[in-house]
Scaffold this motif. Structure first.
Motif, mmCIF file in Angstrom:
data_model
loop_
_atom_site.group_PDB
_atom_site.id
_atom_site.type_symbol
_atom_site.label_atom_id
_atom_site.label_comp_id
_atom_site.label_asym_id
_atom_site.label_seq_id
_atom_site.Cartn_x
_atom_site.Cartn_y
_atom_site.Cartn_z
ATOM 1 N N SER A 166 -13.581 -43.401 -61.842
ATOM 2 C CA SER A 166 -14.090 -43.063 -60.313
ATOM 3 C C SER A 166 -13.056 -41.915 -58.736
ATOM 4 C CB SER A 166 -13.819 -44.557 -59.493
ATOM 5 O OG SER A 166 -12.750 -45.284 -59.124
ATOM 6 N N ARG A 187 -19.703 -39.668 -59.603
ATOM 7 C CA ARG A 187 -18.538 -40.440 -60.208
ATOM 8 C C ARG A 187 -17.076 -40.231 -58.731
ATOM 9 N NH1 ARG A 187 -16.201 -38.485 -65.656
ATOM 10 N NH2 ARG A 187 -14.582 -39.197 -64.436
ATOM 11 N N ASN A 236 -16.726 -40.171 -54.682
ATOM 12 C CA ASN A 236 -16.004 -40.434 -53.260
ATOM 13 C C ASN A 236 -16.072 -39.131 -52.860
ATOM 14 O OD1 ASN A 236 -17.747 -42.962 -53.521
ATOM 15 N ND2 ASN A 236 -16.648 -43.833 -54.162
ATOM 16 N N ASN A 294 -23.311 -38.327 -51.388
ATOM 17 C CA ASN A 294 -21.688 -39.477 -51.673
ATOM 18 C C ASN A 294 -20.775 -38.458 -50.738
ATOM 19 O OD1 ASN A 294 -22.644 -40.894 -53.888
ATOM 20 N ND2 ASN A 294 -21.658 -39.683 -55.984
#
Length: 279
Positions: A104, A133, A135, A195
């Motif tokens: 991530s 994947r 943020n 995201n």
């Protein structure tokens, strides 16, 4: 009054305005370059048909809407999609392969302004199979520009110019695949922003809030004096995981800063650096 005396008084008035903003509202511009501040403030004085900076200071103290306009004036809002295409090409070729090794990924776009570079990053990540994947935390001191960024709607004339940037940055599709043209605007695919978290954040007084794999902050440091540049770079260094990376503007540099020894260069011309392991 001669020109020298007028300049001296303007400089005093500017200092008093900066102190008043800090004392009344807590926004600290003391370590911004004075030439940048003075240019923007004198423009506001003229637009509001005022005679002096002191008159602007008085209005600001009694009317928060005036402060909001000053914050907008002092924000660095010159941006575009895939600005300086070589930077995004280098991100694709030299940074993305490293990001792919993480399960991530946290990316911090500091000083994101109206969001053009955030969407550019999201497009790049989507084409490299990483968007789900990631943020992305997009921050700015100014709520008004963040509201524009959240919409993802821009002038169609600007988008036409940005198409060339996208192609030069190594874009893999047609740029028009990412937006719908409606009247004079282009509405970008909201899936690109799913995201992305938009946050108000003041680089001068706010703290680190994530463990980032990548920090992007381009053409913001040039408006800070040396002391504030060091303070903000230390904030970024604290926010990066070991091996994390930072991208800054082409006219900015880590050399001769307090964090220089903690980073190694990945790309010299596009100013992308990697935090050394163990730092």
């Amino acid at each position: 009054m001669n020109e020298k005396e007028l300049l001296e008084i303007e400089n005093i008035e500017l200092q008093l305005l900066i102190e008043a903003i800090y004392l009344k509202y807590g926004y600290d511009f003391k370590n911004y370059t004075k030439s940048h501040l003075k240019r923007r403030i004198l423009r506001r004085v003229k637009l509001d048909n005022l005679k002096t900076i002191t008159q602007l200071t008085e209005k600001m103290l009694y009317d928060r809407e005036v402060l909001k306009q000053i914050l907008l004036d002092l924000s660095i809002n010159v941006t575009e999609m895939f600005r300086f295409p070589k930077f995004f090409k280098d991100l694709r070729e030299d940074v993305i392969p490293l990001l792919k090794t993480y399960p991530s990924i946290n990316i911090w776009h500091a000083g994101c302004s109206t969001g053009e570079e955030v969407i550019s990053m999201a497009i790049l990540l989507k084409e490299e199979g990483l968007l789900n994947r990631v943020n992305i935390y997009a921050t700015d001191i100014n709520k008004k520009v963040l509201d524009i960024a959240k919409e993802g709607i821009y002038s169609i004339e600007d988008v036409k110019k940005w198409t060339k940037n996208y192609q030069e940055a190594g874009g893999k599709k047609s740029f028009s695949d990412y937006y719908v043209a409606k009247y004079d605007h282009a509405i970008f695919d909201q899936d690109l922003l799913k995201n992305v978290t938009f946050l108000e954040h003041n680089l001068v007084i706010d703290k680190s809030f994530i463990d980032a794999n990548l920090v992007i902050c381009r053409n913001v440091l040039i408006y800070f004096n040396k002391e504030l540049q060091n303070q903000v770079l230390e904030l970024f260094e604290e926010s990066l995981i070991p091996g994390g990376m930072i991208g800054i503007g082409s006219k900015e540099n880590l050399k001769f800063t307090s964090v220089n020894e903690k980073f190694e260069s990945i790309t010299a011309t596009t100013k992308i650096y990697k935090k050394k392991i163990g730092c």
